[in-house]
Design a protein around this motif. Structure first.
Motif, PDB file in Angstrom:
ATOM      1  N   GLY A  43      -5.113  25.276   2.944  1.00 27.89           N
ATOM      2  CA  GLY A  43      -4.042  24.345   3.252  1.00 27.89           C
ATOM      3  C   GLY A  43      -3.996  23.139   2.333  1.00 27.89           C
ATOM      4  O   GLY A  43      -2.964  22.485   2.222  1.00 27.89           O
ATOM      5  N   GLU A  44      -5.113  22.830   1.650  1.00 24.71           N
ATOM      6  CA  GLU A  44      -5.169  21.621   0.838  1.00 24.71           C
ATOM      7  C   GLU A  44      -4.223  21.658  -0.352  1.00 24.71           C
ATOM      8  O   GLU A  44      -3.811  20.612  -0.839  1.00 24.71           O
ATOM      9  N   ASN A  45      -3.890  22.848  -0.854  1.00 22.22           N
ATOM     10  CA  ASN A  45      -3.007  22.899  -2.021  1.00 22.22           C
ATOM     11  C   ASN A  45      -1.715  23.659  -1.748  1.00 22.22           C
ATOM     12  O   ASN A  45      -1.047  24.121  -2.679  1.00 22.22           O
ATOM     13  N   THR A  46      -1.356  23.804  -0.477  1.00 25.21           N
ATOM     14  CA  THR A  46      -0.098  24.450  -0.120  1.00 25.21           C
ATOM     15  C   THR A  46       1.070  23.680  -0.715  1.00 25.21           C
ATOM     16  O   THR A  46       1.148  22.461  -0.617  1.00 25.21           O
ATOM     17  N   GLY A  47       1.981  24.397  -1.339  1.00 25.49           N
ATOM     18  CA  GLY A  47       3.153  23.756  -1.930  1.00 25.49           C
ATOM     19  C   GLY A  47       2.947  23.261  -3.340  1.00 25.49           C
ATOM     20  O   GLY A  47       3.888  22.776  -3.969  1.00 25.49           O
ATOM     21  N   VAL A  48       1.740  23.366  -3.866  1.00 23.14           N
ATOM     22  CA  VAL A  48       1.463  22.948  -5.234  1.00 23.14           C
ATOM     23  C   VAL A  48       1.798  24.091  -6.186  1.00 23.14           C
ATOM     24  O   VAL A  48       1.393  25.231  -5.982  1.00 23.14           O
ATOM     25  N   HIS A  49       2.551  23.763  -7.225  1.00 22.84           N
ATOM     26  CA  HIS A  49       2.928  24.754  -8.222  1.00 22.84           C
ATOM     27  C   HIS A  49       2.273  24.416  -9.560  1.00 22.84           C
ATOM     28  O   HIS A  49       2.131  23.251  -9.924  1.00 22.84           O
ATOM     29  N   CYS A  50       1.872  25.448 -10.274  1.00 20.98           N
ATOM     30  CA  CYS A  50       1.306  25.266 -11.598  1.00 20.98           C
ATOM     31  C   CYS A  50       2.427  25.078 -12.615  1.00 20.98           C
ATOM     32  O   CYS A  50       3.557  25.482 -12.367  1.00 20.98           O
ATOM     33  N   PRO A  51       2.084  24.417 -13.725  1.00 20.32           N
ATOM     34  CA  PRO A  51       0.752  23.989 -14.146  1.00 20.32           C
ATOM     35  C   PRO A  51       0.375  22.626 -13.556  1.00 20.32           C
ATOM     36  O   PRO A  51       1.235  21.823 -13.231  1.00 20.32           O
ATOM     37  N   ILE A  52      -0.934  22.404 -13.434  1.00 18.35           N
ATOM     38  CA  ILE A  52      -1.454  21.128 -12.971  1.00 18.35           C
ATOM     39  C   ILE A  52      -2.636  20.721 -13.850  1.00 18.35           C
ATOM     40  O   ILE A  52      -3.232  21.560 -14.534  1.00 18.35           O
ATOM     41  N   PHE A  53      -2.963  19.434 -13.815  1.00 11.99           N
ATOM     42  CA  PHE A  53      -4.113  18.906 -14.529  1.00 11.99           C
ATOM     43  C   PHE A  53      -5.071  18.300 -13.520  1.00 11.99           C
ATOM     44  O   PHE A  53      -4.689  17.411 -12.750  1.00 11.99           O
TER      45      PHE A  53
ATOM     46  N   VAL B 224     -11.359  12.680  -8.080  1.00 16.19           N
ATOM     47  CA  VAL B 224     -10.669  13.812  -8.693  1.00 16.19           C
ATOM     48  C   VAL B 224      -9.178  13.598  -8.505  1.00 16.19           C
ATOM     49  O   VAL B 224      -8.719  13.297  -7.397  1.00 16.19           O
ATOM     50  N   TYR B 225      -8.424  13.752  -9.587  1.00 12.60           N
ATOM     51  CA  TYR B 225      -6.982  13.521  -9.554  1.00 12.60           C
ATOM     52  C   TYR B 225      -6.233  14.769  -9.998  1.00 12.60           C
ATOM     53  O   TYR B 225      -6.683  15.505 -10.892  1.00 12.60           O
ATOM     54  N   CYS B 226      -5.098  15.001  -9.369  1.00 14.04           N
ATOM     55  CA  CYS B 226      -4.196  16.083  -9.757  1.00 14.04           C
ATOM     56  C   CYS B 226      -2.963  15.451 -10.406  1.00 14.04           C
ATOM     57  O   CYS B 226      -2.314  14.584  -9.802  1.00 14.04           O
ATOM     58  N   ILE B 227      -2.656  15.853 -11.609  1.00 15.65           N
ATOM     59  CA  ILE B 227      -1.492  15.344 -12.340  1.00 15.65           C
ATOM     60  C   ILE B 227      -0.582  16.528 -12.646  1.00 15.65           C
ATOM     61  O   ILE B 227      -1.034  17.587 -13.117  1.00 15.65           O
ATOM     62  N   LYS B 228       0.704  16.360 -12.360  1.00 16.15           N
ATOM     63  CA  LYS B 228       1.654  17.447 -12.526  1.00 16.15           C
ATOM     64  C   LYS B 228       3.019  16.860 -12.834  1.00 16.15           C
ATOM     65  O   LYS B 228       3.263  15.670 -12.648  1.00 16.15           O
ATOM     66  N   PRO B 229       3.950  17.691 -13.328  1.00 10.54           N
ATOM     67  CA  PRO B 229       5.318  17.201 -13.559  1.00 10.54           C
ATOM     68  C   PRO B 229       5.929  16.676 -12.268  1.00 10.54           C
ATOM     69  O   PRO B 229       5.715  17.249 -11.193  1.00 10.54           O
ATOM     70  N   LYS B 230       6.695  15.607 -12.341  1.00 10.17           N
ATOM     71  CA  LYS B 230       7.299  15.019 -11.156  1.00 10.17           C
ATOM     72  C   LYS B 230       8.199  15.996 -10.418  1.00 10.17           C
ATOM     73  O   LYS B 230       8.347  15.931  -9.198  1.00 10.17           O
ATOM     74  N   THR B 231       8.819  16.871 -11.132  1.00  9.15           N
ATOM     75  CA  THR B 231       9.731  17.835 -10.504  1.00  9.15           C
ATOM     76  C   THR B 231       8.980  18.916  -9.736  1.00  9.15           C
ATOM     77  O   THR B 231       9.582  19.665  -8.973  1.00  9.15           O
ATOM     78  N   ASP B 232       7.629  19.001  -9.999  1.00  8.73           N
ATOM     79  CA  ASP B 232       6.807  20.022  -9.348  1.00  8.73           C
ATOM     80  C   ASP B 232       7.318  21.423  -9.676  1.00  8.73           C
ATOM     81  O   ASP B 232       7.197  22.340  -8.880  1.00  8.73           O
ATOM     82  N   GLU B 233       7.920  21.550 -10.868  1.00  9.60           N
ATOM     83  CA  GLU B 233       8.391  22.840 -11.328  1.00  9.60           C
ATOM     84  C   GLU B 233       7.711  23.140 -12.658  1.00  9.60           C
ATOM     85  O   GLU B 233       7.237  22.263 -13.343  1.00  9.60           O
ATOM     86  N   CYS B 234       7.684  24.404 -13.001  1.00  7.51           N
ATOM     87  CA  CYS B 234       6.989  24.822 -14.215  1.00  7.51           C
ATOM     88  C   CYS B 234       7.965  25.214 -15.304  1.00  7.51           C
ATOM     89  O   CYS B 234       7.675  26.051 -16.146  1.00  7.51           O
ATOM     90  N   SER B 235       9.148  24.648 -15.296  1.00  6.37           N
ATOM     91  CA  SER B 235      10.124  25.000 -16.308  1.00  6.37           C
ATOM     92  C   SER B 235       9.940  24.135 -17.519  1.00  6.37           C
ATOM     93  O   SER B 235       9.286  23.120 -17.487  1.00  6.37           O
TER      94      SER B 235
END
Length: 265
Positions: free
Chosen positions: A210-220, A254-265
């Motif tokens: 459940g901790e990463n539900t809704g998270v889409h790759c790519p992530i840092f 620990v930090y997760c960094i990802k595109p603001k849109t949360d999309e991988c396009s």
């Protein structure tokens, strides 16, 4: 001007580097056993000089422990580890000390551990230097890997060799030391995160929690152990925000960094 004596360990919260006290020193290297979760790994590190920062740092072990405790973030993913890549002379210059040449500190330790522990599909990346690549390959060999891990030479901020990155997860530890390099680091991260062909959702790649539900790759995923002021990390996080990247604290530094849109396009 005299060189100001400086110990890299003084910038970290914990000086325990999980390494054995038996050192096999050569002219340029030191080989030491390091304790990672569930195993010991022998790593050849650049020794060069007591003032440089070429040995393994605490963030490596902290991130290894966090990833083992949160395997769903990386298992079944294609991963690339970013090396710190900058020579210690950059840090010395940043503190207005005298510059001096130093070797680099690519070891591949974290990547080797993750391959051995989780059979992870992982690539290493570090400063564009042949000696670093050869040292990582050497460490792979002495730790029983059949072949060296894939390696990409890349200097932060410069054109990335792969125009269509495929990695789902980028990882790194203790890379926020060089404030002057933040723009270059963010430029590289923005490219890897915004240009990735990965379309993977964490929920689609078991084991999922459940901790990463809704998270889409790519992530840092990034971890560090430092005593450097909050203003520096704020500068980095603001730079990420300005570059269209979202920062989330996952706990334990620990930090997760990802595109603001949360999309991988």
């Amino acid at each position: 001007m005299d060189i100001a004596l400086f110990s890299p360990s003084s910038i970290f919260v914990d000086s325990d580097d999980n390494s054995s006290g038996s050192d096999d020193v050569t002219e340029n290297y030191v080989e030491r056993n390091h304790s990672f979760p569930g195993m010991e790994i022998m790593i050849r590190e650049f020794s060069f000089h007591q003032l440089n920062a070429n040995l393994l740092w605490p963030g490596t072990f902290a991130l290894a422990e966090w990833l083992i405790q949160h395997k769903s973030w990386i298992e079944g993913k294609r991963v690339i580890e970013l090396g710190r890549h900058v020579t210690f002379a950059c840090f010395v210059d940043q503190l207005n000390f005298v510059k001096f040449d130093s070797n680099h500190y690519g070891t591949g330790a974290l990547a080797i551990f993750l391959r051995k522990s989780l059979q992870l599909d992982i690539t290493t990346s570090d400063y564009d230097d042949q000696e670093i690549e050869e040292n990582i390959a050497y460490n792979c060999k002495i730790n029983g890997l059949i072949s060296a891990l894939p390696h990409i030479k890349h200097t932060w901020g410069e054109t990335f060799p792969n125009s269509q990155p495929k990695w789902d997860v980028i990882i790194a530890s203790d890379i926020l030391l060089y404030v002057k390099q933040y723009p270059n680091l963010i430029r590289t991260l923005r490219f890897l995160l915004k240009s990735s062909t990965s379309k993977l959702s964490m929920a689609d790649s078991p084991p999922s929690t459940g901790e990463n539900t809704g998270v889409h790759c790519p992530i840092f995923l990034m971890s560090w152990r430092r005593r450097i002021g909050k203003e520096d990390e704020t500068l980095f996080f603001q730079g990420c925000n300005d570059a269209g990247l979202e920062v989330q604290h996952l706990g334990s530094r620990v930090y997760c960094i990802k595109p603001k849109t949360d999309e991988c396009s």
